[in-house]
Write an enzyme that holds these catalytic residues in place. Structure first.
Site: not given
Length: 323
Positions: A203, A205, A259, A269
């Site tokens: 995607h 941002d 990204h 994570r």
């Protein structure tokens, strides 16, 4: 465990549909190398300002991503927020999904294919909401301190970038107020089908700038010259990326790069992201001619994105606003 979202149960049909079908994996396994994206020492803005500003703008043009050190956000504050972040994610899932439904998100309820599923959970906090978090006093104080410092860094970087376009403007001070920005705390649980899904879908941002503090697990990848490249974690740095709104405002000079985060089979994570955004009524229009994009507001952009996600399972983005 009680705190884990019920991914396998909720998306059982999708998992069974693609079980044993290697064609439905994606290309994360072929991306093993990590790279050092541009690293900017913000302390140089006092003594080597022009050179430092030039490097920031060059990274925004060439990469759409860069890292900053000596950013003014203390290790103690980041560590404090990490501790509080784990506490809120380790609550029982039933609590997260019911009592905090407004802020809490996980998976992708519009997914019709495993490749549309993000194996992650997140808490979204608009800065106006943080002050009302009476039941989480320590989390609230950490978020407030984090927001104040992140907003300052974001505003400084945004003004440097717009200055390098030779567009002297107080646009950001007028339209990007603290209450229009937000924080997202992310957790990527261990994933038993990590070769089939993303941790976070590819995607770009919807922001002017996004600033991320990530742990040392890794998994963030960006699309560089048509190839996915892993971003090597740096414990001292914040990761900054250009958002769609800045690409439009800069008339395509600065790049909002796709990204993603890859899913990991055995480790979890964490990351925390600050999204520097304008008010919903702010008009996004470049002063650079000829214009690539028609003018639009953040509200229009979000409405179009919501419509596209419902119809296609994914965001279409800036191409909807090309002239």
């Amino acid at each position: 465990m009680a705190h884990e979202p019920p991914f396998l149960e909720t998306y059982k049909t999708l998992v069974q549909k693609h079980k044993g079908d290697s064609r439905n994996g994606y290309s994360s396994c072929s991306i093993v190398e990590r790279c050092d994206i541009p690293l900017i020492d913000l302390s140089r803005l006092s003594l080597e300002r022009e050179e430092c500003m030039r490097e920031i703008a060059e990274a925004a043009r060439e990469w759409g991503f860069f890292q900053v050190v000596n950013h003014g956000i203390s290790h103690e504050l980041l560590k404090s927020l990490q501790i509080e972040q784990k506490k809120v994610f380790y609550q029982p899932f039933v609590n997260k999904s019911s009592t905090q439904a407004k802020a809490y998100r996980w998976g992708n309820r519009f997914a019709t294919d495993l490749r549309q599923l993000s194996w992650s959970e997140a808490f979204h906090f608009y800065l106006t909401d943080i002050s009302r978090m009476d039941q989480h006093e320590t989390l609230r104080s950490s978020l407030e301190a984090f927001a104040i410092r992140m907003f300052s860094v974001a505003q400084s970087l945004a003004e440097i970038l717009v200055c390098r376009l030779n567009t002297k403007s107080n646009y950001f001070r007028e339209h990007c107020l603290p209450e229009s920005s937000f924080i997202r705390l992310n957790r990527y649980p261990p994933c038993p089908i990590s070769s089939k899904v993303h941790g976070l879908l590819p995607h770009s941002d919807t922001s002017f700038l996004t600033i991320v503090h990530q742990d040392q697990v890794g998994g963030l990848q960006l699309l560089k010259d048509g190839k996915w490249v892993g971003v090597k974690p740096n414990p001292h740095a914040l990761v900054v990326n250009i958002g769609d709104l800045f690409q439009a405002l800069s008339n395509g000079v600065y790049k909002s790069i796709k990204h993603r985060v890859v899913a990991a089979e055995k480790v979890e994570r964490f990351s925390m992201a600050f999204f520097y955004c304008p008010s919903e009524e702010a008009v996004i229009k470049s002063k650079i001619k000829p214009l690539m994009y028609r003018k639009f507001t953040l509200m229009e952009y979000r409405q179009q994105t919501e419509k596209d996600v419902k119809q296609t399972g994914d965001k279409v983005g800036l191409s909807r606003f090309l002239l």
